[in-house]
Design a protein around this motif. Structure first.
Motif, mmCIF file in Angstrom:
data_model
loop_
_atom_site.group_PDB
_atom_site.id
_atom_site.type_symbol
_atom_site.label_atom_id
_atom_site.label_comp_id
_atom_site.label_asym_id
_atom_site.label_seq_id
_atom_site.Cartn_x
_atom_site.Cartn_y
_atom_site.Cartn_z
ATOM 1 N N TYR A 149 -16.487 -27.253 38.976
ATOM 2 C CA TYR A 149 -15.719 -28.266 39.701
ATOM 3 C C TYR A 149 -15.173 -27.752 41.030
ATOM 4 C CZ TYR A 149 -11.214 -26.143 38.414
ATOM 5 O OH TYR A 149 -10.148 -25.291 38.285
ATOM 6 N N ALA A 173 -6.351 -39.763 34.339
ATOM 7 C CA ALA A 173 -7.493 -39.098 33.705
ATOM 8 C C ALA A 173 -7.336 -37.582 33.735
ATOM 9 C CB ALA A 173 -8.786 -39.508 34.397
ATOM 10 N N GLY A 177 -6.793 -35.672 30.427
ATOM 11 C CA GLY A 177 -8.029 -34.964 30.122
ATOM 12 C C GLY A 177 -7.870 -33.456 30.013
ATOM 13 N N ARG A 185 -12.820 -29.903 22.931
ATOM 14 C CA ARG A 185 -14.148 -29.746 23.500
ATOM 15 C C ARG A 185 -14.989 -28.828 22.613
ATOM 16 N NH1 ARG A 185 -15.394 -25.090 26.011
ATOM 17 N NH2 ARG A 185 -13.761 -23.505 26.025
ATOM 18 N N VAL A 194 -19.326 -30.185 36.652
ATOM 19 C CA VAL A 194 -19.461 -31.554 37.149
ATOM 20 C C VAL A 194 -20.947 -31.839 37.369
ATOM 21 C CG1 VAL A 194 -18.895 -33.146 39.030
ATOM 22 C CG2 VAL A 194 -17.208 -31.439 38.299
ATOM 23 N N GLY A 198 -22.837 -36.955 39.468
ATOM 24 C CA GLY A 198 -22.163 -37.684 38.390
ATOM 25 C C GLY A 198 -20.692 -37.946 38.625
ATOM 26 N N ARG A 202 -16.348 -38.743 35.446
ATOM 27 C CA ARG A 202 -17.399 -39.510 34.776
ATOM 28 C C ARG A 202 -17.082 -39.778 33.313
ATOM 29 N NH1 ARG A 202 -17.583 -34.553 34.617
ATOM 30 N NH2 ARG A 202 -18.479 -33.305 32.937
ATOM 31 N N ASN A 203 -16.377 -38.850 32.659
ATOM 32 C CA ASN A 203 -16.135 -38.974 31.223
ATOM 33 C C ASN A 203 -14.718 -39.444 30.891
ATOM 34 O OD1 ASN A 203 -18.721 -38.169 30.444
ATOM 35 N ND2 ASN A 203 -18.183 -35.996 30.533
ATOM 36 N N ALA A 204 -14.036 -40.026 31.860
ATOM 37 C CA ALA A 204 -12.670 -40.481 31.609
ATOM 38 C C ALA A 204 -12.659 -41.542 30.513
ATOM 39 C CB ALA A 204 -12.062 -41.052 32.890
ATOM 40 N N MET A 205 -11.776 -41.350 29.529
ATOM 41 C CA MET A 205 -11.684 -42.300 28.424
ATOM 42 C C MET A 205 -11.155 -43.642 28.918
ATOM 43 S SD MET A 205 -10.019 -39.876 25.459
ATOM 44 C CE MET A 205 -9.977 -41.232 24.282
ATOM 45 N N SER A 206 -11.540 -44.690 28.252
ATOM 46 C CA SER A 206 -11.023 -46.027 28.581
ATOM 47 C C SER A 206 -10.766 -46.780 27.283
ATOM 48 C CB SER A 206 -12.031 -46.786 29.451
ATOM 49 O OG SER A 206 -11.525 -48.047 29.793
#
Length: 331
Positions: A149, A173, A177, A185, A194, A198, A202-206
């Motif tokens: 990152y 996030a 996160g 993880r 990263v 992407g 990209r993988n942020a929860m919702s």
């Protein structure tokens, strides 16, 4: 006791906004990315109640402080210069300095370069890392599919565009996160990568959960700051990683000689970075007066927010031992 007061001071050629609380020996509290003085809100009160003058600035590029345009205006020498000047602006000769995330390298290097000004140092999450033999970005992992990152942050405008699309989502996030409340993880998966093309989020929860240490008002505050300032200032710190390595060449092999305390969470992703286990285990080789290494179980990256009481209590204990009974601190 009422909450912190706010003012702007001049230091090292910039205007710096500070939040401060209490009276007594000064403790500077340096935040990281993507945060502000607000990340120390719990410690400001705790340190003030214990008889200290707690001062949390918006660091260069953040919040109410100036954000120079030039990328090379964010080196560690600039950042250390800011806190040295802040001590003088406060009317003090000396202070103890604490830092979290990016604020930790500022604190460690302030103690390294100016032990006459900083009589003690507290690092959260990021340990003191001695200067290596090659530029740091050359060692950062990357594959055909993904990059570390900090490499993703290097190109001006790329991360800014992603993060500024929705500052509230970005802040929420990141805070969730990287916390100890996020899903565990895979221990065999690479840390901090990263996908090329992407995006960081990209993988942020919702929807994103609100852990008990974080409130809607907290997110509102951070999101409001970054909606106003953008993320460029904070990202420019990352764009000087190799420049810092070059500038600090005269101090290769130097040790942090003042009394020190290190704290991190056992679920902090920084602790999982390659080589960190050995560095933390051998930290006293580079920081000879390290009094203690505290690893907080179940805690993620946002140490002083996730474990406010534990961090505040450890800081007060360290500060009282450092200052001794002659400073007439409150019991």
């Amino acid at each position: 006791m009422s909450g912190p007061t706010h003012r702007t001071v001049q230091t090292n050629g910039i205007r710096m906004h500070i939040a401060e609380q209490g009276s007594g020996p000064t403790v500077l509290l340096c935040h990281g990315f993507p945060e502000s003085w607000y990340s120390w809100r719990h410690q400001l009160k705790a340190l003030a109640d214990a008889g200290f003058h707690a001062v949390a600035p918006d660091m260069r590029g953040y919040g109410g402080s100036d954000a120079p345009q030039a990328i090379d205006g964010y080196t560690l020498l600039h950042l250390v210069g800011d806190v040295v000047g802040l001590v003088e602006a406060l009317g003090d000769k000396q202070a103890v300095i604490a830092g979290h995330d990016w604020g930790a390298p500022v604190a460690w290097h302030a103690a390294l370069l100016r032990p006459d000004v900083f009589r003690g140092v507290i690092g959260l999450s990021v340990p003191y890392r001695p200067r290596g033999p090659v530029a740091p970005t050359t060692l950062m992992p990357q594959t055909d599919e993904a990059v570390f990152y900090q490499l993703y942050f290097q190109a001006p405008g790329v991360a800014e565009t992603e993060f500024e699309r929705d500052p509230r989502l970005t802040v929420h996030a990141m805070l969730f996160g990287a916390s100890g409340d996020a899903p565990r993880r895979d221990p065999n998966a690479p840390v901090g990568m990263v996908p090329r093309g992407g995006g960081f989020l990209r993988n942020a929860m919702s929807p994103l959960p609100l852990p008990k240490w974080l409130t809607k008002d907290d997110i509102d505050f951070y999101a409001g700051e970054f909606a106003r300032t953008g993320f460029r200032g904070g990202l420019n710190w990352y764009r000087n990683i190799d420049r810092n390595w070059e500038l600090l060449s005269p101090f290769h092999g130097a040790k942090v000689t003042v009394p020190a305390l290190y704290m991190a969470g056992d679920r902090d992703l920084v602790v999982a970075f390659r080589g960190m286990d050995q560095l933390i285990a051998n930290l006293k080789n580079f920081v000879p007066q390290l009094s203690q290494t505290i690893i907080l179980p179940g805690c993620g990256h946002w140490t002083q927010q996730e474990r406010a009481d534990d961090v505040s209590n450890a800081m007060v204990k360290f500060l009282r031992e450092l200052h001794g009974p002659g400073d007439n601190l409150r019991s």
